[in-house]
Design a protein around this motif. Structure first.
Motif, PDB file in Angstrom:
ATOM      1  N   ASP A 331       0.961  -1.010  -0.223  1.00  0.00           N
ATOM      2  CA  ASP A 331      -0.055  -0.142  -0.364  1.00  0.00           C
ATOM      3  C   ASP A 331       1.054   1.077   0.082  1.00  0.00           C
ATOM      4  N   PHE A 332       1.599   1.325   1.024  1.00  0.00           N
ATOM      5  CA  PHE A 332       2.821   2.511   0.674  1.00  0.00           C
ATOM      6  C   PHE A 332       3.317   2.284  -0.452  1.00  0.00           C
ATOM      7  N   ILE A 333       3.818   1.674  -1.302  1.00  0.00           N
ATOM      8  CA  ILE A 333       4.531   1.669  -2.633  1.00  0.00           C
ATOM      9  C   ILE A 333       3.973   2.263  -3.907  1.00  0.00           C
ATOM     10  N   LEU A 337       3.940   6.068  -4.722  1.00  0.00           N
ATOM     11  CA  LEU A 337       4.344   6.216  -6.652  1.00  0.00           C
ATOM     12  C   LEU A 337       2.986   7.545  -7.062  1.00  0.00           C
ATOM     13  N   LYS A 338       2.490   7.121  -5.882  1.00  0.00           N
ATOM     14  CA  LYS A 338       1.240   7.969  -7.020  1.00  0.00           C
ATOM     15  C   LYS A 338       1.732   9.559  -6.725  1.00  0.00           C
ATOM     16  N   ALA A 354       9.983  -5.638  -9.175  1.00  0.00           N
ATOM     17  CA  ALA A 354      10.644  -4.464  -8.459  1.00  0.00           C
ATOM     18  C   ALA A 354       9.540  -4.544  -6.784  1.00  0.00           C
ATOM     19  N   VAL A 355       8.007  -3.854  -7.348  1.00  0.00           N
ATOM     20  CA  VAL A 355       6.982  -4.628  -6.153  1.00  0.00           C
ATOM     21  C   VAL A 355       8.334  -5.645  -4.857  1.00  0.00           C
ATOM     22  N   ASN A 356       8.262  -6.818  -5.928  1.00  0.00           N
ATOM     23  CA  ASN A 356       8.841  -7.669  -4.907  1.00  0.00           C
ATOM     24  C   ASN A 356      10.730  -7.354  -3.819  1.00  0.00           C
ATOM     25  N   GLY A 357      10.786  -6.927  -5.456  1.00  0.00           N
ATOM     26  CA  GLY A 357      12.124  -6.385  -4.187  1.00  0.00           C
ATOM     27  C   GLY A 357      12.057  -5.352  -2.943  1.00  0.00           C
ATOM     28  N   MET A 374      11.586   5.796  -2.133  1.00  0.00           N
ATOM     29  CA  MET A 374      10.126   5.897  -4.108  1.00  0.00           C
ATOM     30  C   MET A 374      10.712   7.137  -5.265  1.00  0.00           C
ATOM     31  N   GLU A 375      10.419   7.875  -4.599  1.00  0.00           N
ATOM     32  CA  GLU A 375      10.874   9.628  -4.811  1.00  0.00           C
ATOM     33  C   GLU A 375      11.778   9.198  -5.666  1.00  0.00           C
TER      34      GLU A 375
END
Length: 472
Positions: A331-333, A337-338, A354-357, A374-375
């Protein structure tokens, strides 16, 4: 062709009578010799009662509250006054016409500005309301963003969120405990925004960022001339600035013992003494404190006052680190991202690999580190999709952290080696375009590499660029 004066010689009264503005003319003695219909209407008088009379006499009799004609004769120059007549607001301007050095005539123009003034007032009211809406919208955006951060699939976090919702409307002191980067300041602000003090100040001070003397003057303020270099006007402290609102003491475990005594008085009685002051000040504040230290251990070691600890620790809120609430990472990703796509004007996406990483990483810096990464990924990644190779490059200690996590979570040597091989192959695979390229880089035959990939259920996807810059 006749000149303009000759053309209009017989018609000037018609022009004046057609004017929407009131027009009055006074002679050299200040007598009203002409008044058009608009002036009668605006002044609500019969011109027969006014014509031939001196403006000074009308003023003395109270028929006029003020007279621009009288002012013009006194100053020998143009004058303007504001008057209210019959609920109307008038701007009246008198202009002298000279013959030699003496005034021959005074030309007076009366304009009804009631509607104009009302439009201006309405505009100001609308602008004020729009500013209020703007601030409320900004608050809602901020609140929505923080509430997104508070959404959690973790049982531990959900218990904390339920607790926050119960205590926010109260006046109870709260101590937020957690590692750096877990979002203690976000939770403190959330409590304030959902309290009865939400429209009052929320003042934060980092107790670990300032020296003892500077921290005291920032927190409690000082009187003029309290010390060398002090402002001669004195300074209002943050405790006073937070009056009627919330004072957030971040990293309270860093506060020197000497100041803890003074802080105890503020917590107990809402009173404090400014530096160099002789009279105590009283405020009405709610105190929220936060720390990444074990205050109980500090109390035992006499590094933190026991009475202050119990005053602050009325309701403790312990925030777990991100590695203990990994179900929230997904959820944080999406949230970050948004947020950073919107902030920087991108439309980046992120691959499942990438999410799994990101999920496998141990996140020693917690939510703050995830937000920063993420930024960085949104801004630095050259492609429209963020992949695993970008993640590995963006996190310098990614491999070391991953290995540490594998060793901590594996029950046996064989399990640890198996998990390590899985992670190693995934990482190396992200940097290669073909099976052949990967096998050569690893020093393995293609058949051996294929066997290992099948063992870990890893499917190699060829990403050779075609002639048009795409991928095949």
């Amino acid at each position: 062709m006749a000149g303009v004066p000759e053309m209009f010689h017989d018609d000037w009264k018609d022009f004046f009578e057609a004017s929407y503005d009131g027009i009055i003319i006074a002679d050299e003695l200040g007598r009203i010799v002409y008044m058009n219909r608009a002036a009668e209407r605006l002044e609500e008088v019969d011109k027969e009662y006014i014509l031939g009379r001196r403006a000074a006499d009308l003023l003395e009799e109270g028929i006029y509250e003020a007279s621009v004609t009288v002012k013009v004769f006194r100053s020998n120059q143009k004058e303007t006054i504001m008057q209210f007549k019959g609920g109307r607001q008038l701007v009246i301007t008198g202009v002298p016409v000279f013959k030699g050095r003496k005034i021959k005539w005074v030309y007076i123009n009366e304009r009804d500005v009631t509607e104009l003034v009302q439009v201006k007032r309405d505009k100001m009211a609308v602008m004020k309301q729009l500013e209020k809406y703007k601030k409320e919208l900004e608050r809602m955006k901020k609140r929505n963003g923080e509430e997104n951060v508070l959404i959690s699939n973790s049982h531990k976090m959900q218990e904390n969120i339920d607790l926050l919702q119960r205590i926010a409307p109260s006046e109870v002191s709260v101590l937020i405990i957690g590692e750096s980067g877990v979002g203690k300041d976000v939770f403190a602000n959330w409590i304030h925004e959902h309290s009865l003090r939400k429209d009052k100040p929320f003042i934060k001070i980092d107790c670990g960022a300032l020296s003892e003397s500077l921290l005291e003057s920032e927190l409690f303020g000082y009187e003029k001339g309290a010390f060398t270099g002090a402002s001669q006007k004195g300074k209002v402290g943050l405790a006073e600035a937070a009056d009627q609102g919330t004072l957030f003491l971040d990293e309270i475990g860093e506060m020197p013992l000497n100041l803890q005594t003074k802080l105890l008085r503020l917590v107990q009685d809402n009173t404090f003494l400014p530096v160099g002051g002789v009279e105590e000040k009283k405020v009405n504040i709610r105190i929220i404190a936060a720390t990444n230290k074990e205050l109980e251990d500090m109390v035992e070691k006499k590094l933190f006052r026991e009475d202050l600890y119990y005053r602050l620790n009325v309701v403790p809120v312990k925030l777990p680190p991100l590695r203990e609430r990994k179900e929230d990472i997904f959820d944080f990703i999406q949230l970050f991202l948004k947020r950073y796509n919107d902030k920087h004007g991108y439309r980046k996406t992120i691959s499942q690999e990438a999410v799994n990483g990101l999920y496998r990483y141990s996140w020693p810096g917690n939510v703050r580190e995830l937000s920063n990464i993420m930024e960085r990924l949104v801004v630095v990644t050259p492609k429209s999709e963020i992949d695993l190779a970008d993640v590995v490059q963006a996190i310098p200690n990614y491999g070391e952290s991953g290995i540490k996590t594998i060793f901590e979570q594996s029950d046996s040597y064989l399990c640890a080696m198996d998990a390590f091989e899985n992670e190693y192959l995934k990482t190396r695979m992200s940097g290669c375009r073909t099976i052949k390229e990967m096998s050569e880089s690893l020093g393995l035959s293609e058949s051996t590499l294929k066997r290992k990939l099948r063992k870990h259920n890893l499917r190699f996807t060829s990403r050779v660029k075609n002639d048009f810059g795409g991928q095949s």
